[in-house]
Scaffold this motif. Structure first.
Motif, PDB file in Angstrom:
ATOM      1  N   UNK A  98     -54.192 -20.400  12.395  1.00 54.55           N
ATOM      2  CA  UNK A  98     -54.815 -19.426  13.301  1.00 54.55           C
ATOM      3  C   UNK A  98     -54.747 -19.878  14.754  1.00 54.55           C
ATOM      4  N   UNK A  99     -54.938 -21.195  14.963  1.00 57.11           N
ATOM      5  CA  UNK A  99     -54.948 -21.742  16.326  1.00 57.11           C
ATOM      6  C   UNK A  99     -54.114 -23.016  16.356  1.00 57.11           C
ATOM      7  N   UNK A 100     -53.004 -22.974  17.063  1.00 65.60           N
ATOM      8  CA  UNK A 100     -52.119 -24.136  17.108  1.00 65.60           C
ATOM      9  C   UNK A 100     -52.810 -25.352  17.711  1.00 65.60           C
ATOM     10  N   UNK A 101     -53.729 -25.121  18.682  1.00 65.24           N
ATOM     11  CA  UNK A 101     -54.404 -26.249  19.320  1.00 65.24           C
ATOM     12  C   UNK A 101     -55.456 -26.885  18.411  1.00 65.24           C
ATOM     13  N   UNK A 102     -55.694 -26.311  17.224  1.00 65.69           N
ATOM     14  CA  UNK A 102     -56.656 -26.897  16.290  1.00 65.69           C
ATOM     15  C   UNK A 102     -56.071 -28.092  15.548  1.00 65.69           C
ATOM     16  N   UNK A 103     -54.749 -28.249  15.589  1.00 64.74           N
ATOM     17  CA  UNK A 103     -54.103 -29.320  14.829  1.00 64.74           C
ATOM     18  C   UNK A 103     -54.618 -30.703  15.241  1.00 64.74           C
TER      19      UNK A 103
END
Length: 312
Positions: free
Chosen positions: A74-79
């Motif tokens: 859902x959110x690439x920056x959550x990785x």
């Protein structure tokens, strides 16, 4: 998108190198959206589903839970947050495994008679072990109504932290320390016994006595003495001893005089001790980090030596 560009669930599974069951599992959980359904109600996926499925497989290879995989999709920056959290979990698991390994080696390298006692000690601890029992011991041992910030500072100095990669000897020392503090805590009577019945004179409720002043001064005196201990200096007069005596004098509302030093020496000699605690704590922390107990003994020896030389 034309129907010719869509993939059936079987085609997608074959191209990704997974089973149809796996594709259905991720689809049902919303990780792999369908592009359409056939006239017969069969799932159809767009070309981008193949890259998404490969990404899901890569994340699952890292043992990320399905909800965490969903966050990343859902959110690439959550990785970055997900990876950091997983590293913390793995660190805790590795520490637990190292403690279990140390415990097993303890049982392997001992006689049958020792094994029974070691099993009892190890069985009473979690892996990795908690310091909660040690903190409770000190909260009961310390005089009541000390400021919370001062208590936290004392606990930080007095409670040794379990090493992340313990040797069998350190694992045994912590197990014995945990066992020592887990008994009834009214004080300790001697170095070898467990918890006993007495407490230092300074912990008793005496009119005009200020235990907070004492412990604030002792923290400073112990830090000064620890520097001498690390340098392997013999007990001696100086700033550390003066600070130690001053802490006791100020707590009693009196002055530091030769007569007071003689009285203090006698009071300290009569006080109950927790030598066993400090011995085990030293086995955990090592010689590079002198315990408050070692600093206290150094200061007492310096005081007694000064009094003896003055009398001579």
């Amino acid at each position: 998108m034309s129907d010719d560009a869509l993939l059936s669930i079987g085609e997608l599974a074959e191209r990704a190198g997974v089973t149809v069951k796996t594709v259905r599992f991720y689809s049902d959980r919303g990780l792999l959206p369908e592009a359409a359904r056939s006239s017969g109600g069969h799932r159809r996926y767009g070309p981008e589903a193949l890259d998404r499925l490969r990404l899901i497989r890569s994340l699952r290879t890292l043992d990320l839970p399905v909800p965490e995989v969903g966050r990343v999709l859902e959110r690439q920056d959550a990785l970055e947050d997900v990876v950091a959290g997983r590293l913390r979990e793995l660190g805790s698991q590795l520490t637990a495994l190292r403690w279990r390994e140390a415990a097993l080696r303890l049982l392997q390298d001992c006689s049958p008679d020792e094994r029974v006692d070691r099993l009892r000690l190890i069985g009473a601890m979690a892996a990795p072990p908690s310091t909660a029992a040690l903190a409770r011991f000190w909260r009961r041992w310390l005089p009541p109504r000390l400021p919370a910030q001062l208590v936290s500072s004392i606990l930080e100095q007095a409670v040794p932290q379990p090493p992340a990669d313990p040797t069998p000897a350190q694992a045994l020392a912590f197990a014995r320390l945990h066992d020592f503090v887990s008994g009834p805590c009214d004080g300790t009577a001697d170095a070898g016994a467990g918890v006993g019945t007495g407490q230092p004179e300074a912990h008793r409720r005496i009119e005009g006595y200020r235990p907070a002043v004492l412990y604030e001064g002792l923290s400073e005196a112990h830090a000064l003495a620890a520097a001498d201990l690390r340098a392997r200096r013999a007990p001696r007069e100086g700033e550390a001893l003066d600070c130690f005596v001053s802490a006791h004098a100020c707590a009693r509302g009196t002055r530091d005089t030769p007569a007071f030093r003689r009285l203090l020496s006698g009071w300290l000699a009569a006080d109950p001790r927790i030598d066993r605690y400090w011995q085990l704590a030293a086995e955990l922390s090592g010689p590079s980090a002198p315990t408050p107990g070692a600093a206290h003994d150094w200061l007492r020896a310096a005081l007694d030596d000064q009094i003896a030389r003055t009398a001579a």
